[in-house]
Design an enzyme around this catalytic site. Structure first.
Site, PDB file in Angstrom:
ATOM      1  N   ASP A  52       0.941  -1.157  -0.102  1.00 41.94           N
ATOM      2  CA  ASP A  52       0.269   0.093  -0.028  1.00 41.94           C
ATOM      3  C   ASP A  52       0.852   1.268  -0.082  1.00 41.94           C
ATOM      4  O   ASP A  52       1.657   1.446   1.055  1.00 41.94           O
ATOM      5  CB  ASP A  52      -0.916   0.015   1.395  1.00 41.94           C
ATOM      6  CG  ASP A  52      -1.803   1.297   1.159  1.00 41.94           C
ATOM      7  OD1 ASP A  52      -2.920   1.150   0.441  1.00 41.94           O
ATOM      8  OD2 ASP A  52      -1.379   2.137   1.947  1.00 41.94           O
ATOM      9  N   HIS A 113      -7.059   9.940  -2.158  1.00 45.12           N
ATOM     10  CA  HIS A 113      -6.547   9.824  -0.745  1.00 45.12           C
ATOM     11  C   HIS A 113      -7.350  10.697   0.219  1.00 45.12           C
ATOM     12  O   HIS A 113      -7.526  10.143   1.480  1.00 45.12           O
ATOM     13  CB  HIS A 113      -5.123  10.538  -1.001  1.00 45.12           C
ATOM     14  CG  HIS A 113      -4.320   9.846   0.203  1.00 45.12           C
ATOM     15  ND1 HIS A 113      -2.823   9.726   0.339  1.00 45.12           N
ATOM     16  CD2 HIS A 113      -4.591   9.375   1.630  1.00 45.12           C
ATOM     17  CE1 HIS A 113      -2.121   9.403   1.181  1.00 45.12           C
ATOM     18  NE2 HIS A 113      -3.493   9.252   1.917  1.00 45.12           N
TER      19      HIS A 113
END
Ligand code: A2P
Length: 315
Positions: A52, A113
């Protein structure tokens, strides 16, 4: 106990490995590049199949190098990266840059995000709105079906998902949020399950000096299983059907974090109830470089605007 190879099915048919390695180093930058590359290579060679990252971490280049160096075929590795909040107005450009830095033919999962867009040298604004940014991400995948598999969001709440979902026919595959025993996000996880959105936990251990790792409620369960408190927290998260991305640059802890015990139903319930103890329900992330205090904003938005129903440490 063996390596956790569990995968969860996303709403678009792809599988996401339950355990991934986080790559946020505490601050953006390249200082610890070699350490990070070594950690990723070690993780991949020891069973991890999910990395990630995010453009904002400024380490995508090292992730790309590490995946190559590991010798594990790219097709076996699931890579998540994220659209930075200064890039909401240039989704395609930002995506192609990430792809280039990751030195990969495709990205498995691309997340917005944050819901808030921040233009350089400007106040955080709603231009473009996250609904518009999501539309651009949907169009991006339509334009590059071979380069982009799944799309999703991060740091969304029930409130912001409720603002997003009526505007789109494409439901995010994933919402990645802060989640650990002190912030179990029970209502959000239930809501997302109903909508078919998979939840990935960031800071699943509670970042630095986490109280979770020393509290008797967790350490006693860990002792019973002969594991560490971190393994208990991660096993509880995965047992809830959530994927986790703990960060570690320590080889022993990297292996621990993917070797998860089978907890009993009673243990799982007691961990779920842990946050109900006094002062135990709160964010543990240092969103502003220090423990988050009441009344602070996160990247320019209040908790109310974010829809984050989470307490903070006292001012
Ligand atoms: P280190 O890199 O030295 O292992 P989170 O992913 O929840 O944000 O937490 C990351 C922090 O937790 C890092 O400081 C990391 O330090 C530490 N950490 C990672 N795995 C473990 C573990 N198994 N036990 C204790 N601390 C851990």
């Amino acid at each position: 106990m063996s390596i956790c190879t569990t995968k969860f099915k996303l709403n678009d048919g792809y599988d996401i490995p339950a355990v991934g390695l986080g790559t946020w180093q505490g601050q953006p930058g390249t200082e610890a590049a070699e350490e990070l590359i070594n950690s990723i290579v070690y993780a991949l060679q020891n069973g991890y199949r999910h990395i990630d990252t995010a453009s904002g971490y400024q380490v995508e280049e090292y992730v790309g190098k590490a995946v190559k160096k590991s010798g594990i075929p790219r097709s076996e590795v699931f890579i998540t990266t994220k659209l930075g909040n200064t890039d909401h107005g240039k989704v395609e450009e930002a995506f192609l840059k990430s792809l280039d830095l990751l030195d990969s033919d495709y990205i498995d999962l691309y997340l917005m995000h944050w819901p808030q867009s921040i233009l350089p040298n400007r106040e955080p604004s709603e231009i473009p709105t996250f609904q518009e940014t999501w539309k651009s991400m949907v169009q991006l995948r339509e334009k590059y079906p071979d380069k982009l598999r799944s799309i999703g969001v991060s740091n969304f709440s029930i409130k912001t998902l409720e603002e997003l979902l009526p505007t789109t026919t494409v439901v995010p595959a994933v919402n990645q949020v802060e989640l650990h025993p002190m912030l179990p996000q029970i209502e959000l996880v239930e809501y997302m399950a109903k909508k078919g959105i998979h939840c990935t936990c960031y800071s699943p251990l509670g970042q630095y000096n986490s109280p979770i790792l020393t509290h008797l409620d967790i350490t006693s369960i860990a002792e019973r299983h002969g594991v560490t408190p971190a393994q208990v927290a991660l096993a509880w998260e995965v047992s809830r059907g959530l994927s986790v991305c703990p960060k570690s640059s320590n080889q022993k802890r990297i292996v621990q974090n993917i070797t998860l015990p089978q907890l009993t139903d009673e243990e799982l319930i007691s961990i779920t109830n842990f946050h109900r103890k006094p002062n135990m329900h709160r964010t543990l992330c240092t969103y502003n470089g220090h423990p988050t205090r009441r009344g602070e904003t996160v990247l320019g938005w209040t908790f109310e605007r974010l829809g984050w129903d989470i307490s903070t440490t006292e001012p």
